[in-house]
Design an enzyme around this catalytic site. Structure first.
Site, PDB file in Angstrom:
ATOM      1  N   ALA A  82    -106.060   0.050 -79.996  1.00 54.93           N
ATOM      2  CA  ALA A  82    -107.051   0.801 -79.217  1.00 54.93           C
ATOM      3  C   ALA A  82    -106.417   1.399 -77.970  1.00 54.93           C
ATOM      4  CB  ALA A  82    -108.202  -0.117 -78.833  1.00 54.93           C
ATOM      5  N   THR A  84    -104.136   3.704 -75.546  1.00 54.03           N
ATOM      6  CA  THR A  84    -103.929   5.162 -75.593  1.00 54.03           C
ATOM      7  C   THR A  84    -102.630   5.536 -74.871  1.00 54.03           C
ATOM      8  OG1 THR A  84    -105.159   5.538 -73.549  1.00 54.03           O
ATOM      9  CG2 THR A  84    -106.422   5.570 -75.601  1.00 54.03           C
ATOM     10  N   SER A 106    -107.307   4.164 -83.121  1.00 55.38           N
ATOM     11  CA  SER A 106    -108.223   5.171 -82.589  1.00 55.38           C
ATOM     12  C   SER A 106    -108.255   5.086 -81.071  1.00 55.38           C
ATOM     13  CB  SER A 106    -109.637   4.966 -83.142  1.00 55.38           C
ATOM     14  OG  SER A 106    -110.497   5.903 -82.512  1.00 55.38           O
ATOM     15  N   ALA A 107    -108.169   6.248 -80.438  1.00 61.68           N
ATOM     16  CA  ALA A 107    -108.224   6.314 -78.974  1.00 61.68           C
ATOM     17  C   ALA A 107    -109.640   6.066 -78.471  1.00 61.68           C
ATOM     18  CB  ALA A 107    -107.740   7.679 -78.499  1.00 61.68           C
ATOM     19  N   MET A 109    -113.075   3.740 -79.701  1.00 60.35           N
ATOM     20  CA  MET A 109    -113.645   2.828 -80.688  1.00 60.35           C
ATOM     21  C   MET A 109    -115.160   2.980 -80.814  1.00 60.35           C
ATOM     22  SD  MET A 109    -111.369   1.008 -82.201  1.00 60.35           S
ATOM     23  CE  MET A 109    -109.594   1.140 -82.057  1.00 60.35           C
ATOM     24  N   HIS A 138    -113.069   9.630 -66.064  1.00 60.89           N
ATOM     25  CA  HIS A 138    -112.838   8.180 -66.164  1.00 60.89           C
ATOM     26  C   HIS A 138    -112.685   7.582 -64.770  1.00 60.89           C
ATOM     27  CE1 HIS A 138    -111.888   8.975 -70.434  1.00 60.89           C
ATOM     28  NE2 HIS A 138    -112.202   7.697 -70.615  1.00 60.89           N
ATOM     29  N   HIS A 139    -112.691   6.265 -64.732  1.00 61.22           N
ATOM     30  CA  HIS A 139    -112.497   5.487 -63.497  1.00 61.22           C
ATOM     31  C   HIS A 139    -111.127   5.783 -62.856  1.00 61.22           C
ATOM     32  CE1 HIS A 139    -109.812   2.809 -65.787  1.00 61.22           C
ATOM     33  NE2 HIS A 139    -110.684   2.985 -66.777  1.00 61.22           N
ATOM     34  N   LYS A 142    -107.453   4.512 -64.301  1.00 66.32           N
ATOM     35  CA  LYS A 142    -106.906   4.919 -65.611  1.00 66.32           C
ATOM     36  C   LYS A 142    -105.509   5.496 -65.458  1.00 66.32           C
ATOM     37  CE  LYS A 142    -107.965   7.378 -69.870  1.00 66.32           C
ATOM     38  NZ  LYS A 142    -107.541   6.242 -70.707  1.00 66.32           N
ATOM     39  N   GLY A 148    -106.974   9.742 -74.207  1.00 67.77           N
ATOM     40  CA  GLY A 148    -106.694   9.800 -75.646  1.00 67.77           C
ATOM     41  C   GLY A 148    -107.873  10.403 -76.393  1.00 67.77           C
TER      42      GLY A 148
END
Ligand code: NAD
Length: 245
Positions: A82, A84, A106-107, A109, A138-139, A142, A148
């Site tokens: 999971a 990225t 998968s980037a 889920m 995003h936060h 990251k 991803g």
């Protein structure tokens, strides 16, 4: 299903432990591993564990890929990747491992994003002239940008428009060309994950959007993926495969 959680001390590792503790899909922890946070019941390395397990779930850093894949192949364990931000070399390592063991990669889920990828393809097909822009938020902790998931969405666009090219942000003299797919990354506060695809003609804008409300959506998705992949032959599997059943 007994799971080795790689990255157990991280944000996603902790979300996964919570989902397991809550009894989601009757999963059990086989081992907790975290390279930089070995403490209590967390092991510092995958190679420290040789006990019984059915699957590994990896939420670490792309730099962990080689060690992860080596371990999965050596122990013949299915793996859910999971994480990225992989380099092309690391993606090759994943492909090679998938010749020996089932690898779910998968980037994102969440099932919602799998649907978003599908809707994106359909929209791009319907509007061949449209300008496509992808925006993600995003936060502020990251590491990789764009996400991803934004790259997965770009792949969905490219599947319909192979001649297009990705343009990461714009600054200065940067007039848009027709063959561009714009990708923009916003970093702020505590945002779990927002992805929007704009499909814009000169007369209308179609906006396709997904908003993750909690990390448990990815944790539960990873557990669904783990359950799916443990009964599979070697190969690479994605959320699409789960959606198709
Ligand atoms: P995080 O930084 O909070 O946690 C990562 C953890 O991995 C840390 O505890 C770190 O010590 C550990 N780690 C780093 N390198 C390691 C190694 N070589 N071996 C073992 N442990 C190692 O990050 P996070 O927010 O939990 O995200 C982790 C990864 O998962 C990122 O790549 C992120 O983009 C990705 N992610 C994917 C999804 C998805 O749905 N696929 C969802 C959220 C996050």
């Amino acid at each position: 299903m007994k799971i080795i959680i790689n990255g157990a001390a991280g944000r996603m590792g902790q979300a996964l432990r919570t989902s397991v503790a809550e009894g989601f899909r009757a999963a059990e922890v086989a081992a907790l591993v975290d390279r930089f946070a070995a403490e209590g019941d967390i092991l510092p390395s995958l190679s420290d564990f040789d006990g019984e397990a059915d699957v590994i779930i990896d939420f670490t850093n792309h730099a962990a890929t080689e060690e992860l894949c080596e371990y999965a192949v050596k122990r013949s364990l299915p793996v859910v990747i999971a994480t990225t931000g992989h380099t092309p070399e690391e993606l090759e390592i994943i492909k090679t491992a998938a010749r020996s063991v089932p690898v779910f990669h998968s980037a994102n889920m969440s099932l919602g994003v799998a649907v978003l990828c599908d809707l994106t393809r359909r929209a791009v097909r319907m509007f061949p002239e449209a300008d496509i822009e992808i925006v993600e938020a995003h936060h502020n902790r990251k590491l990789d940008a764009p996400s991803g998931t934004a790259l997965m969405l770009a792949d969905s666009v490219l599947a319909e428009r192979s001649a297009s090219r990705l343009v990461y942000g714009r600054a200065g003299q940067a007039k848009r060309e027709k063959d561009e797919i714009g990708i923009h990354a916003i970093r702020m506060g505590n945002v779990v994950g927002e992805h929007t695809v704009y499909v814009s003609t000169d007369t209308q804008i179609l906006t396709l959007s997904h908003s993750a409300q909690s990390r448990s959506v990815f944790a539960e998705g990873a557990l669904v993926a783990a359950e799916y992949v443990i009964s599979k032959e070697s190969g690479v599997y994605r959320m699409d495969d789960v959606l198709r059943g």
